[in-house]
Design a protein around this motif. Structure first.
Motif, PDB file in Angstrom:
ATOM      1  N   ALA A  30       0.853  -1.199   0.000  1.00  0.00           N
ATOM      2  CA  ALA A  30       0.000   0.000   0.000  1.00  0.00           C
ATOM      3  C   ALA A  30       0.883   1.242   0.000  1.00  0.00           C
ATOM      4  N   PHE A  31       0.666   2.102  -0.978  1.00  0.00           N
ATOM      5  CA  PHE A  31       1.375   3.386  -1.031  1.00  0.00           C
ATOM      6  C   PHE A  31       0.427   4.426  -0.430  1.00  0.00           C
ATOM      7  N   LEU A  32       0.824   4.956   0.709  1.00  0.00           N
ATOM      8  CA  LEU A  32      -0.083   5.797   1.500  1.00  0.00           C
ATOM      9  C   LEU A  32       0.428   7.236   1.508  1.00  0.00           C
ATOM     10  N   PHE A  33      -0.464   8.179   1.270  1.00  0.00           N
ATOM     11  CA  PHE A  33      -0.059   9.581   1.161  1.00  0.00           C
ATOM     12  C   PHE A  33      -1.010  10.478   1.935  1.00  0.00           C
ATOM     13  N   ALA A  34      -0.451  11.575   2.454  1.00  0.00           N
ATOM     14  CA  ALA A  34      -1.294  12.637   3.015  1.00  0.00           C
ATOM     15  C   ALA A  34      -1.600  13.601   1.873  1.00  0.00           C
ATOM     16  N   TYR A  35      -2.836  14.034   1.787  1.00  0.00           N
ATOM     17  CA  TYR A  35      -3.257  14.922   0.696  1.00  0.00           C
ATOM     18  C   TYR A  35      -2.482  16.239   0.724  1.00  0.00           C
ATOM     19  N   SER A  36      -2.029  16.667  -0.469  1.00  0.00           N
ATOM     20  CA  SER A  36      -1.532  18.039  -0.579  1.00  0.00           C
ATOM     21  C   SER A  36      -2.095  18.620  -1.872  1.00  0.00           C
ATOM     22  N   PRO A  37      -2.626  19.849  -1.808  1.00  0.00           N
ATOM     23  CA  PRO A  37      -3.278  20.408  -3.004  1.00  0.00           C
ATOM     24  C   PRO A  37      -2.275  20.673  -4.117  1.00  0.00           C
ATOM     25  N   ARG A  38      -2.684  20.376  -5.362  1.00  0.00           N
ATOM     26  CA  ARG A  38      -1.815  20.611  -6.505  1.00  0.00           C
ATOM     27  C   ARG A  38      -2.423  21.682  -7.390  1.00  0.00           C
ATOM     28  N   LYS A  39      -1.615  22.643  -7.740  1.00  0.00           N
ATOM     29  CA  LYS A  39      -2.083  23.761  -8.579  1.00  0.00           C
ATOM     30  C   LYS A  39      -2.679  23.259  -9.883  1.00  0.00           C
ATOM     31  N   GLY A  40      -3.784  23.869 -10.298  1.00  0.00           N
ATOM     32  CA  GLY A  40      -4.382  23.510 -11.591  1.00  0.00           C
ATOM     33  C   GLY A  40      -5.418  22.409 -11.488  1.00  0.00           C
ATOM     34  N   THR A  41      -5.568  21.805 -10.297  1.00  0.00           N
ATOM     35  CA  THR A  41      -6.572  20.734 -10.157  1.00  0.00           C
ATOM     36  C   THR A  41      -7.858  21.310  -9.554  1.00  0.00           C
ATOM     37  N   PRO A  42      -9.001  20.654  -9.802  1.00  0.00           N
ATOM     38  CA  PRO A  42     -10.254  21.138  -9.201  1.00  0.00           C
ATOM     39  C   PRO A  42     -10.174  21.190  -7.670  1.00  0.00           C
ATOM     40  N   ALA A  43      -9.501  20.224  -7.055  1.00  0.00           N
ATOM     41  CA  ALA A  43      -9.453  20.184  -5.586  1.00  0.00           C
ATOM     42  C   ALA A  43      -8.697  21.375  -5.001  1.00  0.00           C
ATOM     43  N   MET A  44      -7.872  22.014  -5.818  1.00  0.00           N
ATOM     44  CA  MET A  44      -7.110  23.182  -5.365  1.00  0.00           C
ATOM     45  C   MET A  44      -8.057  24.307  -4.929  1.00  0.00           C
ATOM     46  N   ARG A  45      -9.242  24.317  -5.523  1.00  0.00           N
ATOM     47  CA  ARG A  45     -10.198  25.395  -5.199  1.00  0.00           C
ATOM     48  C   ARG A  45     -10.841  25.186  -3.831  1.00  0.00           C
ATOM     49  N   TRP A  46     -10.725  23.976  -3.293  1.00  0.00           N
ATOM     50  CA  TRP A  46     -11.368  23.684  -2.021  1.00  0.00           C
ATOM     51  C   TRP A  46     -10.422  23.980  -0.869  1.00  0.00           C
ATOM     52  N   ASN A  47     -11.036  24.299   0.248  1.00  0.00           N
ATOM     53  CA  ASN A  47     -10.239  24.583   1.435  1.00  0.00           C
ATOM     54  C   ASN A  47      -9.525  23.298   1.888  1.00  0.00           C
ATOM     55  N   ASP A  48      -8.222  23.372   2.000  1.00  0.00           N
ATOM     56  CA  ASP A  48      -7.434  22.217   2.481  1.00  0.00           C
ATOM     57  C   ASP A  48      -7.587  22.205   4.007  1.00  0.00           C
ATOM     58  N   ASP A  49      -8.751  21.717   4.446  1.00  0.00           N
ATOM     59  CA  ASP A  49      -9.189  22.002   5.825  1.00  0.00           C
ATOM     60  C   ASP A  49      -8.750  20.977   6.873  1.00  0.00           C
ATOM     61  N   ILE A  50      -8.082  19.927   6.462  1.00  0.00           N
ATOM     62  CA  ILE A  50      -7.656  18.936   7.467  1.00  0.00           C
ATOM     63  C   ILE A  50      -6.263  19.341   7.969  1.00  0.00           C
ATOM     64  N   PRO A  51      -6.121  19.655   9.263  1.00  0.00           N
ATOM     65  CA  PRO A  51      -4.829  20.110   9.768  1.00  0.00           C
ATOM     66  C   PRO A  51      -3.729  19.064   9.519  1.00  0.00           C
ATOM     67  N   GLU A  52      -2.514  19.566   9.305  1.00  0.00           N
ATOM     68  CA  GLU A  52      -1.391  18.678   8.972  1.00  0.00           C
ATOM     69  C   GLU A  52      -1.195  17.599  10.038  1.00  0.00           C
ATOM     70  N   GLU A  53      -1.394  17.972  11.325  1.00  0.00           N
ATOM     71  CA  GLU A  53      -1.161  16.970  12.375  1.00  0.00           C
ATOM     72  C   GLU A  53      -2.226  15.864  12.315  1.00  0.00           C
ATOM     73  N   VAL A  54      -3.427  16.226  11.873  1.00  0.00           N
ATOM     74  CA  VAL A  54      -4.477  15.201  11.733  1.00  0.00           C
ATOM     75  C   VAL A  54      -4.132  14.287  10.549  1.00  0.00           C
ATOM     76  N   LYS A  55      -3.678  14.903   9.457  1.00  0.00           N
ATOM     77  CA  LYS A  55      -3.276  14.088   8.293  1.00  0.00           C
ATOM     78  C   LYS A  55      -2.165  13.117   8.707  1.00  0.00           C
ATOM     79  N   SER A  56      -1.179  13.636   9.450  1.00  0.00           N
ATOM     80  CA  SER A  56      -0.052  12.776   9.860  1.00  0.00           C
ATOM     81  C   SER A  56      -0.528  11.638  10.740  1.00  0.00           C
ATOM     82  N   ALA A  57      -1.441  11.948  11.660  1.00  0.00           N
ATOM     83  CA  ALA A  57      -1.935  10.902  12.567  1.00  0.00           C
ATOM     84  C   ALA A  57      -2.700   9.838  11.780  1.00  0.00           C
ATOM     85  N   ARG A  58      -3.495  10.275  10.813  1.00  0.00           N
ATOM     86  CA  ARG A  58      -4.250   9.315   9.994  1.00  0.00           C
ATOM     87  C   ARG A  58      -3.305   8.452   9.168  1.00  0.00           C
ATOM     88  N   LEU A  59      -2.303   9.097   8.616  1.00  0.00           N
ATOM     89  CA  LEU A  59      -1.319   8.361   7.813  1.00  0.00           C
ATOM     90  C   LEU A  59      -0.624   7.306   8.669  1.00  0.00           C
TER      91      LEU A  59
END
Ligand code: SF4
Length: 445
Positions: free
Chosen positions: A331-360
């Motif tokens: 399993a290749f597991l990643f924490a989300y990071s917004p990429r310029k030019g993608t639709p998701a970039m327009r959304w608020n990257d609202d999950i705090p980094e420490e929460v992403k790290s804990a989930r990862l």
């Protein structure tokens, strides 16, 4: 600026980029250039870049910035790959010392771009949106002696909302089957034993060219006929396009390995929809069940993104549950990071980094437990290993099973490029440790 005699290509990102580097290196050597010992000592330096992760981009930007601060510069510098497509002329504004930007669809023009820079003494940009089949695949300069990658389709039409690939590599363009078969035969004649078919979504192969009457599974049947070819793998698949015909090919074809990279990305239907993955968890699970029914010994790999915008704790738990239920080998597991030019970039990257790290971290622990159990189950088993090279410790040989498990064992150089029967007696981290069974070589075709 003088005509470059030596080159160095620094590669970031995926296997497709590694293959593109081999193709560019082949073109440069045809021009009479030789590989330099390091990026500090070359006349031409190319960064073959990746835009999938923020870190890979930042590394290249940092290097390019530092190069501009040096004394009078002699090295010709180019940026190729996904970052070239994503940033285009903006790279010239940021790095006035950069000589050329070469898009993923313009690899064949590398030589003319170098000539143009030398002739005009100006910065040169080539970034076509669509790929046209024009590459010298046979001239690629391969690094490995046993395994080779072969491109079968470029681009992607799926438009997952977090992914830059459809914008950096353009829409899907399949390569003619005759050209693929010719390259594979050529590789086998040179002694290669394993071929990995590459594409952002190999399962779409041929759909853009119905007149060929050659879909992905048809191609696999043709390649299986190549005498001397031992193993075929493919990378990567979109779950929606994995067909029963493909599953049956995995069951029936001698060469096709029983390993499928089958990226689920998330276990929650709401998040899958927001990612535009165009399947639900239920559809995905049905495909996994069918694949396991048709190919009982298949191993699965996956990619998962945690911390996608608005992902709740309960939705993340659904991903954990999917991981436990499906039991991937890799399993290749990643924490989300917004990429310029993608639709998701327009959304608020609202999950705090420490929460992403804990989930990862939690997913990593679940996966490690599963992998650990799988490794234990393999103790005492005898597996077929294609021997690739000496391991980094210099003591053992290294190879992989058909299901992509790394195995090390003691042996001789003469075993490189052969299939060996190896009995597993231990493991260290992700690597299985074994011993060659006496008389363990499998005669190659
Ligand atoms: S399938 Fe989705 S994640 Fe994969 S390359 Fe295409 S857009 Fe990107």
């Amino acid at each position: 600026m003088k005509d470059p005699k030596t080159y160095f290509i620094r590669t970031y990102g995926c296997q497709m980029n590694e293959l593109d580097t081999e193709i560019m290196a082949g073109q440069l050597e045809k021009r009479g250039m030789t590989l330099a010992a390091s990026e500090e000592e070359c006349d031409l330096l190319i960064f073959n870049t990746c835009s999938i992760r923020d870190l890979a981009e930042r590394k290249v930007m940092g290097k390019l910035g530092r190069m501009g601060r040096g004394a009078k510069r002699q090295t010709l510098i180019g940026v190729a790959g996904c970052m070239a497509m994503a940033k285009k002329e903006a790279l010239f504004r940021k790095f006035p010392h950069l000589d050329f930007v070469l898009g993923t669809n313009n690899l064949a023009e590398l030589g003319t771009v170098i000539d143009e820079v030398l002739y005009s003494q100006r910065q040169v940009l080539r970034t076509e949106d669509r790929f046209v089949e024009n590459l010298d695949y046979l001239g690629a300069k391969r690094e490995d002696q046993v395994k080779a990658s072969v491109s079968i389709i470029r681009g992607c039409d799926k438009y997952c909302t977090y992914c830059v690939v459809p914008y950096t590599r353009g829409e899907e363009v399949s390569r003619p089957p005759e050209s693929i078969v010719e390259e594979c035969r050529n590789l086998v004649d040179k002694g290669y034993k394993e071929i990995t078919l590459l594409g952002q979504n190999v399962n779409s192969y041929g759909k853009d060219r119905p007149e060929w009457s050659a879909l992905f599974h048809d191609l696999l049947y043709r390649l299986d006929q190549i005498s001397g070819l031992e193993r075929v793998r493919f990378m990567t698949s979109h779950p929606v396009d994995i067909t029963r015909e493909l599953m049956e090919a995995i069951r029936d074809l001698r060469t096709l390995c029983e390993f499928v990279h089958f990226p689920i990305q998330a276990g929650s239907n709401r998040i899958l929809k927001k990612m535009h993955r165009i399947y639900t968890k239920e559809i995905y699970l049905e495909k996994v069940a069918l694949l396991r029914e048709i190919v009982p010994n298949v191993s699965l790999g996956t990619d998962i993104i945690v911390g996608f915008p608005t992902e709740t704790e309960a939705e993340f738990e659904e991903t954990c549950e999917a991981l436990r239920q499906i039991r991937y080998s890799v399993a290749f597991l990643f924490a989300y990071s917004p990429r310029k030019g993608t639709p998701a970039m327009r959304w608020n990257d609202d999950i705090p980094e420490e929460v992403k790290s804990a989930r990862l971290q939690k997913l990593l622990e679940i996966q490690e437990e599963i992998s650990q159990e799988e490794r234990k189950q393999m103790l005492g088993q005898t597996v077929e290993v294609l021997v690739e090279r000496f391991n980094r410790d210099g003591e053992h040989l290294k190879g992989r099973t058909r299901c992509w498990k790394k195995v090390i064992f003691k042996g001789t150089e003469a075993m490189i490029g052969t299939l060996q029967q190896v009995t597993v007696h231990g493991y260290s981290h992700q690597t299985l440790v074994g011993e060659v069974r006496t008389g363990g070589a499998i005669p190659l075709l």
